[in-house]
Every structure is written in C-alpha cells, then in structure tokens.
Design a protein around this motif. Structure first.
Motif, PDB file in Angstrom:
ATOM      1  N   SER A   1       0.815 -18.637  10.499  1.00 58.48           N
ATOM      2  CA  SER A   1       0.473 -18.495   9.078  1.00 58.48           C
ATOM      3  C   SER A   1       1.638 -17.885   8.287  1.00 58.48           C
ATOM      4  N   ARG A   2       2.780 -17.708   8.927  1.00 60.28           N
ATOM      5  CA  ARG A   2       3.981 -17.135   8.327  1.00 60.28           C
ATOM      6  C   ARG A   2       3.685 -15.807   7.618  1.00 60.28           C
ATOM      7  N   GLU A   3       3.252 -14.864   8.417  1.00 58.13           N
ATOM      8  CA  GLU A   3       2.913 -13.532   7.901  1.00 58.13           C
ATOM      9  C   GLU A   3       3.492 -12.455   8.803  1.00 58.13           C
ATOM     10  N   ILE A   4       3.849 -11.351   8.171  1.00 56.22           N
ATOM     11  CA  ILE A   4       4.216 -10.166   8.940  1.00 56.22           C
ATOM     12  C   ILE A   4       3.371  -9.008   8.431  1.00 56.22           C
ATOM     13  N   ASN A   5       2.649  -8.359   9.333  1.00 59.81           N
ATOM     14  CA  ASN A   5       1.810  -7.221   8.948  1.00 59.81           C
ATOM     15  C   ASN A   5       2.367  -5.946   9.555  1.00 59.81           C
ATOM     16  N   CYS A   6       2.474  -4.904   8.731  1.00 63.27           N
ATOM     17  CA  CYS A   6       2.971  -3.620   9.225  1.00 63.27           C
ATOM     18  C   CYS A   6       1.981  -2.515   8.870  1.00 63.27           C
ATOM     19  N   LYS A   7       1.981  -1.454   9.674  1.00 59.10           N
ATOM     20  CA  LYS A   7       1.015  -0.371   9.485  1.00 59.10           C
ATOM     21  C   LYS A   7       1.733   0.933   9.139  1.00 59.10           C
ATOM     22  N   ILE A   8       1.355   1.504   8.000  1.00 61.75           N
ATOM     23  CA  ILE A   8       1.951   2.775   7.569  1.00 61.75           C
ATOM     24  C   ILE A   8       0.854   3.833   7.521  1.00 61.75           C
ATOM     25  N   VAL A   9       1.125   4.996   8.108  1.00 65.16           N
ATOM     26  CA  VAL A   9       0.120   6.059   8.144  1.00 65.16           C
ATOM     27  C   VAL A   9       0.575   7.257   7.315  1.00 65.16           C
ATOM     28  N   TYR A  10      -0.298   7.719   6.416  1.00 65.15           N
ATOM     29  CA  TYR A  10      -0.068   8.944   5.648  1.00 65.15           C
ATOM     30  C   TYR A  10      -0.696  10.098   6.421  1.00 65.15           C
ATOM     31  N   TYR A  11       0.132  11.087   6.762  1.00 63.66           N
ATOM     32  CA  TYR A  11      -0.310  12.211   7.593  1.00 63.66           C
ATOM     33  C   TYR A  11      -0.088  13.497   6.804  1.00 63.66           C
ATOM     34  N   GLY A  12      -0.819  14.553   7.120  1.00 61.09           N
ATOM     35  CA  GLY A  12      -0.595  15.835   6.442  1.00 61.09           C
ATOM     36  C   GLY A  12      -1.828  16.706   6.525  1.00 61.09           C
ATOM     37  N   PRO A  13      -1.704  17.976   6.107  1.00 60.00           N
ATOM     38  CA  PRO A  13      -2.839  18.902   6.226  1.00 60.00           C
ATOM     39  C   PRO A  13      -3.980  18.532   5.284  1.00 60.00           C
ATOM     40  N   GLY A  14      -5.143  19.123   5.517  1.00 59.80           N
ATOM     41  CA  GLY A  14      -6.313  18.846   4.679  1.00 59.80           C
ATOM     42  C   GLY A  14      -6.039  19.136   3.215  1.00 59.80           C
ATOM     43  N   LEU A  15      -6.518  18.268   2.341  1.00 62.78           N
ATOM     44  CA  LEU A  15      -6.410  18.419   0.881  1.00 62.78           C
ATOM     45  C   LEU A  15      -4.972  18.380   0.350  1.00 62.78           C
ATOM     46  N   CYS A  16      -4.042  17.768   1.112  1.00 58.28           N
ATOM     47  CA  CYS A  16      -2.660  17.722   0.622  1.00 58.28           C
ATOM     48  C   CYS A  16      -2.453  16.556  -0.339  1.00 58.28           C
ATOM     49  N   GLY A  17      -3.391  15.586  -0.350  1.00 63.11           N
ATOM     50  CA  GLY A  17      -3.268  14.489  -1.309  1.00 63.11           C
ATOM     51  C   GLY A  17      -2.993  13.120  -0.701  1.00 63.11           C
ATOM     52  N   LYS A  18      -3.321  12.922   0.557  1.00 58.69           N
ATOM     53  CA  LYS A  18      -3.084  11.625   1.210  1.00 58.69           C
ATOM     54  C   LYS A  18      -3.954  10.540   0.571  1.00 58.69           C
ATOM     55  N   THR A  19      -5.242  10.841   0.458  1.00 53.93           N
ATOM     56  CA  THR A  19      -6.156   9.871  -0.144  1.00 53.93           C
ATOM     57  C   THR A  19      -5.776   9.624  -1.610  1.00 53.93           C
ATOM     58  N   THR A  20      -5.362  10.683  -2.309  1.00 57.25           N
ATOM     59  CA  THR A  20      -4.959  10.539  -3.718  1.00 57.25           C
ATOM     60  C   THR A  20      -3.762   9.599  -3.853  1.00 57.25           C
ATOM     61  N   ASN A  21      -2.813   9.673  -2.914  1.00 55.94           N
ATOM     62  CA  ASN A  21      -1.689   8.734  -2.900  1.00 55.94           C
ATOM     63  C   ASN A  21      -2.203   7.298  -2.860  1.00 55.94           C
ATOM     64  N   LEU A  22      -3.103   7.023  -1.925  1.00 60.01           N
ATOM     65  CA  LEU A  22      -3.619   5.658  -1.774  1.00 60.01           C
ATOM     66  C   LEU A  22      -4.420   5.217  -3.002  1.00 60.01           C
ATOM     67  N   GLN A  23      -5.200   6.155  -3.553  1.00 62.33           N
ATOM     68  CA  GLN A  23      -5.984   5.802  -4.748  1.00 62.33           C
ATOM     69  C   GLN A  23      -5.073   5.436  -5.907  1.00 62.33           C
ATOM     70  N   TYR A  24      -3.975   6.175  -6.048  1.00 65.08           N
ATOM     71  CA  TYR A  24      -3.055   5.872  -7.144  1.00 65.08           C
ATOM     72  C   TYR A  24      -2.417   4.489  -6.932  1.00 65.08           C
ATOM     73  N   ILE A  25      -2.000   4.234  -5.702  1.00 66.39           N
ATOM     74  CA  ILE A  25      -1.387   2.925  -5.409  1.00 66.39           C
ATOM     75  C   ILE A  25      -2.406   1.816  -5.690  1.00 66.39           C
ATOM     76  N   TYR A  26      -3.639   2.043  -5.261  1.00 62.60           N
ATOM     77  CA  TYR A  26      -4.692   1.047  -5.479  1.00 62.60           C
ATOM     78  C   TYR A  26      -4.880   0.782  -6.977  1.00 62.60           C
ATOM     79  N   ASN A  27      -4.970   1.846  -7.764  1.00 59.07           N
ATOM     80  CA  ASN A  27      -5.220   1.694  -9.200  1.00 59.07           C
ATOM     81  C   ASN A  27      -4.080   1.008  -9.937  1.00 59.07           C
ATOM     82  N   LYS A  28      -2.861   1.184  -9.451  1.00 60.77           N
ATOM     83  CA  LYS A  28      -1.700   0.661 -10.180  1.00 60.77           C
ATOM     84  C   LYS A  28      -1.197  -0.673  -9.634  1.00 60.77           C
TER      85      LYS A  28
END
Lengths: 163, 195
Positions: free
Chosen positions: B8-35
């Motif tokens: 299907s001529r595709e390349i899939n890669c996996k990136i993981v956001y790591y860090g302590p609780g409440l540091c903003g990992k989910t917020t990073n993804l939400q911002y990317i999603y919204n924009k």
C-alpha cells in the motif's frame, strides 16, 4: 531490538489478503483485520469502511499488550485468544506467529464455535506466510535493499513534509 | 519498530510522549489534534479515568504526506505519567521509533522529572532499547508559569547528552509543533541510516 522491523511486500500482501478473505467467507464474519503487535494495521477485509480501522488496530494491540501483561503476572506466557461478546457484534482476537494479531468481528450469523474452528486453520497458514515474510525481510536487509524508499531521502524531502 | 508496507506504499512510525504525571503529554497531543487539518489526522483516543488522568494511553494518528511516493504516517502515543502505572508504561514503549520527554518546568516537579527520566531509561532497557541510540528530544513545558527552573539547570539535570530541546507551553501550543517536527525528523533520518 526485541522485534525486527515488519516489512510487507506486494506478493505477500496479496496472499495475506486472500487468506483473510477465505476466512471471512468460511467463518461467516463481518470484518477481519490483521494488526502488528505494535498497533499498525497490516490488512483488513470485509466491511472495513464502516470502522475506524486505525483506532481499532491501536486499541487491539493495547488490549493484547495489557492481557499479555496479566498473563505474565500469573505465570503464563500469553493468552493466545481473547473473546469479547457484545449484544450484536463480537470480537475474536488471537495471536498468529507470535507477533501478528488476527481480529475477527462477527454477529449472530456466525458462532463462536465456527469462528474458533476456522481461525485455528487459517492461523496455521498465516503463521507460515509471516514466518516466510520475516525471513525474506531479513535476507533483503542483509543484502542491502535497493527498493528501500528511504535510502536516498534528502533533508529537503523531510523538510517538505512540514511545510 | 516502523512498519513498511510496499503493497500500500505506506510507512508507519510510532512516537511516544513520556514524562511525569501532569507534565502536559496529553495536552501536547490535544493541541496537535486541534490544529491539524481533518484530512491529515485520525480520531484521537484517550483512555482516561473519570478525572481525566491518563489510565492507559492517548493515541493520535497523523498523516504527514508523501516521501518518494510513500505515505508517511506517525502514530503518537502518550503514557500514563503517574508512578503506579508503570506496568502500562512499559507496554506502550514496545515498538517505539522515537521518544519525546516532556519535563514540567516547575521547581516543585524537578524530582518527579528526574524520576520519570530514570524510569524511561530503565523501561527502555528492559525492552532492549538504549535511549541514547533512539531518536529522542526533550521538551521543557509550562514555561509560562511562575517559579520555574532556569533552562540551563534543566539542561544539566535532564539533558546531559544534549539532544534537541524545546521550551514550550502546551496549553497555548508554543513549542508543540517544533517538538513534534524535531522528533519526526530524527525518526526519518534514523530510518534512512538503518539501511
């Protein structure tokens, strides 16, 4: 690395899809997915357009990973089959060749017994195919793969993605 | 590991956001999603508790475009940051191609940052990875808050190997895409080198 890179070629893709289609018919299923243990969708047949296949792949892999964690805690290697029963639709999830996840979605036109029976047979064929695929990918990697699309990638190509 | 599909001529890669609780990992993804434009993103999945703390992971598929005729897809994951979810964090690191460590810049979270970074290194090693050999960037989040640690000191404590680092405020989006671009680029360069 724990797992070698998964590579899928045209020839094997056709064979994998054909095997999945055969299983779809024989098990009277609605949809069949093959997912990498890392959450990447490999192939899907049946009513795939009705489902968010990317999310399904990611959650299935998460599910298998979590269940695998549970298995280790009680001293099992893995739970090779998971079954989720819904009101109308059911999911039968199993591990093939140690690294690929086979997901069968079926409703009351089929039954768990039939799905289990057909999955068992199809798993053997799929396992042989994936083991062959792994070997092929390893050999190509050793001999240097001229088709590899990223071998001559430039910084400009990468920058273009982010324009 | 990335998944290359010649059919299907595709390349899939996996990136993981790591860090302590409440540091903003989910917020990073939400911002990317919204924009991100609708055509370039899939559904964002958050497996969270009733109080919106990440329970297992967040997942966001992104399609960046084509390189040499191959569709390039990135699957972004976050881990649950709270200490007692360690078993789940290990699972999510499986098959990772690139890591973003999101640090909380607040003084009172410095110990949590150090602990989380040690935990990242340890969990990667357990799966056969070496953080120093993976595509890896650091984000210093919450730069807008008062009582934050100076970047020099964060660098000394959290980034001794001097990987690319970014100051960010994930809530307003500052630094979010810069971080993502940097890690995505490292992943692609790594793919090229790997052959």
């Amino acid at each position: 690395m724990p797992n070698p890179q998964l590579v899928m070629y045209d020839e094997e893709y056709r064979l994998v899809t054909a095997l999945c289609e055969k299983l779809l018919r024989e098990a009277n299923a609605r949809v069949i997915f093959l997912v990498d243990k890392n959450g990447q969708l490999i192939a899907g047949v049946g009513e795939t357009e009705r489902f968010d296949t990317t999310s399904l792949a990611s959650l299935t892999a998460g599910n298998i990973a979590a269940t695998g964690g549970l298995a280790k805690l009680i001293g099992e290697k893995e739970f090779s089959i998971l079954f989720h029963e819904g009101e109308k639709d059911n999911l039968h999830i199993s591990i093939v060749a140690g690294r690929v996840i086979l997901v069968v979605l079926f409703d009351n036109r089929s039954s768990l017994g039939l799905v289990r029976l057909r999955v068992k047979k199809a798993s053997e064929e799929l396992a042989a195919l994936f083991n062959g695929l792994m070997k092929k990918a390893e050999e190509k990697e050793k001999s240097g793969n001229p088709e590899f699309p990223f071998a001559e990638i430039t910084d400009e190509d990468i920058d273009n993605l982010f324009r | 590991m990335s998944f290359i599909n010649y059919a299907s001529r595709e390349i899939n890669c996996k990136i993981v956001y790591y860090g302590p609780g409440l540091c903003g990992k989910t917020t990073n993804l939400q911002y990317i999603y919204n924009k991100t434009a609708d055509g370039a993103k899939g559904k964002m999945i958050s497996l969270a508790t009733e109080t919106e703390r990440t329970l297992f992971f967040d997942f966001l598929p992104l399609e960046l475009g084509e390189i040499r005729g191959f569709k390039t897809r990135f699957h972004l994951y976050t881990v649950p940051g709270q200490v007692f979810y360690d078993a789940s964090r290990k699972l999510i690191l499986r098959g990772v191609d690139g890591v973003v460590f999101v640090a909380d810049s607040q003084e009172e979270r410095m110990d949590a940052n150090v602990e989380s970074l040690d935990n990242l290194r340890y969990n990667l090693e357990e799966q056969g990875y070496d953080l120093d050999k993976l595509p890896y960037v650091v984000q210093y989040n919450k730069r807008d808050l008062a009582e934050i640690v100076a970047v020099d000191e964060l660098q000394r404590e959290l980034n001794p190997t001097a990987v690319p680092d970014f100051e960010a405020c994930a809530v307003t989006g500052e630094g979010v895409f810069e971080t993502l671009k940097a890690v995505a680029k490292l992943v692609l360069v790594d793919l090229k080198k790997g052959r």
